[in-house]
Design a protein around this motif. Structure first.
Motif: not given
Length: 156
Positions: A84-88, A121-129
């Protein structure tokens, strides 16, 4: 011996070799603070154009109205366990040393399953560097970008 040959250094984010014209451009621009949009308003325009081009390349629904900004960062702070503490969830798309793409679609499906079971409902942050600039060309059928509803911010 390879440590002294900049052209051979593939495991770095540092520029190792560029055309002479790029060096001249860098020298001409060295005293500009690209982060100061009030003093250098064209940098904001250039940044917006880059954001729109990347949004189009990454299949954003409305690439010409996509909002973004230039940043620096990395994926060292990726989250190991979702609660529940996960933001992404940070997914690395183009690992630094091998170029390997993490399976964004599989991770998205796992988060869909987690939401179905727990309501989180946890979104994905994509590190696509790294991968974000090659996948559209070398793996165009790979489902990794804004076509996945969970993919939110993309660092590239």
């Amino acid at each position: 011996m390879l440590d002294g040959v900049a052209r051979m250094n593939l495991a770095t984010f540092c520029t190792t070799w560029v055309e002479p014209e790029v060096r001249q451009f860098m020298a001409d621009s060295i005293d500009k603070n690209i982060a100061d949009k009030d003093e250098y308003p064209q940098t904001a325009e250039l940044e917006a154009r880059c954001v729109h081009m990347l949004a189009d390349l990454f299949n954003a629904p409305s690439s010409m109205t996509t909002v973004g900004t230039s940043t620096t960062g990395s994926s060292e702070a990726a989250i190991a366990q979702c609660d529940e503490n996960t933001i992404a969830v940070v997914v690395t798309f183009g690992q630094t040393f091998t170029g390997k793409f993490e399976d964004v679609e599989a991770i998205s499906l796992a988060l869909d399953d987690l939401q179905a079971r727990t309501g989180l409902d946890i979104p994905i942050h994509l590190d696509a560097a790294s991968g974000g600039f090659v996948a559209p060309f070398c793996a165009p059928s790979l489902n990794w970008d804004f076509r996945l509803p969970r993919v939110g911010p993309v660092s590239s």
